[in-house]
Design a protein around this motif. Sequence first.
Motif, PDB file in Angstrom:
ATOM      1  N   SER A  88       2.495   7.069   1.737  1.00 45.85           N
ATOM      2  CA  SER A  88       3.496   7.456   1.257  1.00 45.85           C
ATOM      3  C   SER A  88       3.539   8.530   0.454  1.00 45.85           C
ATOM      4  O   SER A  88       4.857   8.872  -0.522  1.00 45.85           O
ATOM      5  CB  SER A  88       3.361   6.540   0.639  1.00 45.85           C
ATOM      6  OG  SER A  88       3.527   4.703   0.857  1.00 45.85           O
ATOM      7  N   HIS A 104       4.345   3.393   6.071  1.00 44.41           N
ATOM      8  CA  HIS A 104       4.180   3.387   4.818  1.00 44.41           C
ATOM      9  C   HIS A 104       4.138   2.361   4.216  1.00 44.41           C
ATOM     10  O   HIS A 104       6.036   2.060   3.830  1.00 44.41           O
ATOM     11  CB  HIS A 104       5.372   4.381   3.956  1.00 44.41           C
ATOM     12  CG  HIS A 104       5.474   6.150   4.124  1.00 44.41           C
ATOM     13  ND1 HIS A 104       6.734   6.219   4.267  1.00 44.41           N
ATOM     14  CD2 HIS A 104       4.780   6.622   5.314  1.00 44.41           C
ATOM     15  CE1 HIS A 104       6.602   7.489   4.882  1.00 44.41           C
ATOM     16  NE2 HIS A 104       5.337   7.288   5.622  1.00 44.41           N
ATOM     17  N   GLY A 105       2.826   1.818   3.810  1.00 46.70           N
ATOM     18  CA  GLY A 105       3.001   0.695   3.455  1.00 46.70           C
ATOM     19  C   GLY A 105       3.398   0.689   1.760  1.00 46.70           C
ATOM     20  O   GLY A 105       3.795   0.907   0.778  1.00 46.70           O
ATOM     21  N   VAL A 106       3.817  -1.303   1.344  1.00 53.37           N
ATOM     22  CA  VAL A 106       3.863  -1.124  -0.263  1.00 53.37           C
ATOM     23  C   VAL A 106       2.561  -0.951  -0.888  1.00 53.37           C
ATOM     24  O   VAL A 106       3.309  -0.319  -2.253  1.00 53.37           O
ATOM     25  CB  VAL A 106       4.274  -2.892  -0.430  1.00 53.37           C
ATOM     26  CG1 VAL A 106       4.816  -3.617  -1.678  1.00 53.37           C
ATOM     27  CG2 VAL A 106       5.648  -3.428   0.217  1.00 53.37           C
ATOM     28  N   GLY A 107       1.986  -1.475  -0.680  1.00 53.70           N
ATOM     29  CA  GLY A 107      -0.056  -0.877  -1.332  1.00 53.70           C
ATOM     30  C   GLY A 107       0.622   1.073  -1.551  1.00 53.70           C
ATOM     31  O   GLY A 107       0.510   0.790  -2.980  1.00 53.70           O
ATOM     32  N   SER A 108       0.321   1.616  -0.495  1.00 52.85           N
ATOM     33  CA  SER A 108       0.789   2.898  -0.786  1.00 52.85           C
ATOM     34  C   SER A 108       1.764   3.838  -1.077  1.00 52.85           C
ATOM     35  O   SER A 108       1.547   4.205  -2.386  1.00 52.85           O
ATOM     36  CB  SER A 108       0.399   3.806   1.008  1.00 52.85           C
ATOM     37  OG  SER A 108       1.792   3.358   1.338  1.00 52.85           O
ATOM     38  N   HIS A 109       2.855   2.826  -1.037  1.00 48.66           N
ATOM     39  CA  HIS A 109       4.201   3.439  -2.305  1.00 48.66           C
ATOM     40  C   HIS A 109       3.801   3.232  -3.495  1.00 48.66           C
ATOM     41  O   HIS A 109       3.852   4.553  -4.614  1.00 48.66           O
ATOM     42  CB  HIS A 109       5.503   2.476  -2.182  1.00 48.66           C
ATOM     43  CG  HIS A 109       5.715   2.750  -0.720  1.00 48.66           C
ATOM     44  ND1 HIS A 109       6.963   3.847  -1.289  1.00 48.66           N
ATOM     45  CD2 HIS A 109       5.801   2.247   0.595  1.00 48.66           C
ATOM     46  CE1 HIS A 109       7.505   4.378  -0.136  1.00 48.66           C
ATOM     47  NE2 HIS A 109       7.184   3.180   0.755  1.00 48.66           N
ATOM     48  N   ILE A 110       2.798   1.853  -4.345  1.00 46.10           N
ATOM     49  CA  ILE A 110       2.325   1.795  -5.448  1.00 46.10           C
ATOM     50  C   ILE A 110       1.146   2.624  -5.808  1.00 46.10           C
ATOM     51  O   ILE A 110       1.595   3.258  -7.036  1.00 46.10           O
ATOM     52  CB  ILE A 110       1.934   0.617  -5.626  1.00 46.10           C
ATOM     53  CG1 ILE A 110       2.861  -0.735  -5.581  1.00 46.10           C
ATOM     54  CG2 ILE A 110       1.310   0.159  -7.443  1.00 46.10           C
ATOM     55  CD1 ILE A 110       3.007  -2.088  -5.428  1.00 46.10           C
ATOM     56  N   CYS A 151       7.345   9.806   0.665  1.00 43.87           N
ATOM     57  CA  CYS A 151       8.375   8.778   0.951  1.00 43.87           C
ATOM     58  C   CYS A 151       9.209   9.536   0.022  1.00 43.87           C
ATOM     59  O   CYS A 151      10.478   9.576  -0.018  1.00 43.87           O
ATOM     60  CB  CYS A 151       7.730   7.693   0.183  1.00 43.87           C
ATOM     61  SG  CYS A 151       7.187   6.432   1.029  1.00 43.87           S
TER      62      CYS A 151
END
Length: 305
Positions: A99, A164-170, A102
């Motif tokens: 991410s 781009h998963g939620v975990g990598s966003h965080i 992003c």
Amino acid sequence: MRILLITFTGTGNTLLCGNYIQKEFESFNHEVIHYIYKKNTRFAYNLDDFDMIGVGYPIHAFNIAKPFYKFLKTLKKANKKIPLFIYKVSGEPFPMNNSSSCKPLRLLKRKNLHLIAEKHFLMPYNIMFRYKDELAKQMYLYLEPLCKVFVKGILENNPEHIKHGVGSHICSFLFRIEWIAAFVNKPLLHIKKKKCTRCMMCVNNCPTNSLYINKKEKIRVKTSCALCMRCCYNCPKDAINMGILNHWVVNGPFKYQQLVEDPSIKDNYVNKNTKGYFKFFKKYFKRQDELLLKNNMKIPVNYDA
């Protein structure tokens, strides 16, 4: 087709990647303009004059470097929808890097640039600890063929993408605190007087023009520093103390071509028997091997040896 590459590079790995991508597009008779970012260097291009845009950067703490992001903000919005591809480089294959694009992608979309492909390439660390020559050689041998496959996929309308998963966003969001690290580290970065020969390499080559000579003839750093590590990485005398990051300094560039030409240096540091930290790299190399075979290309390293 006319293509614009915009590359930010610290210690040179992303530039090497961008150069391979440029070479491959040009082999198909496409015109490529390659702009290498340096602060205060004039960007004299109109995005509307290009059919495709490529943006490349090294991943810093699971993010794009702040000075390069600020530069991308200055790009004038295109009047037409332009395909965009991203090439990014880091020293590890972990999903947290996914991410890193992003935030810049949201920005570039507002510039009318729309993502069609994205690739994460592995090259040796320039911070934390120095990779073994064997691993640097292995990564380098993969870079050019993977750039070829990346370009081939774009041209054949079968491009590579990254989830781009939620975990990598965080993770990306939390580690964006690194963007203030230059401000925190500024008073602590200094030059080791007994080692420095005043060659000015660090001042002249800084991509963000953050190093300067003050009135007392001392080398100092501005808060615009991207912590790309180019200064200490390339310093011939290892004369730069990076403050809070000094224990993570990697000094001395990898001489990739020499590594390739030296038969005593093995090229399969990561293999089926690898244990410890680098066992997590197995999946990356196996996936790249599958990609190369799918495109009828030779695998550069004997993974099973």
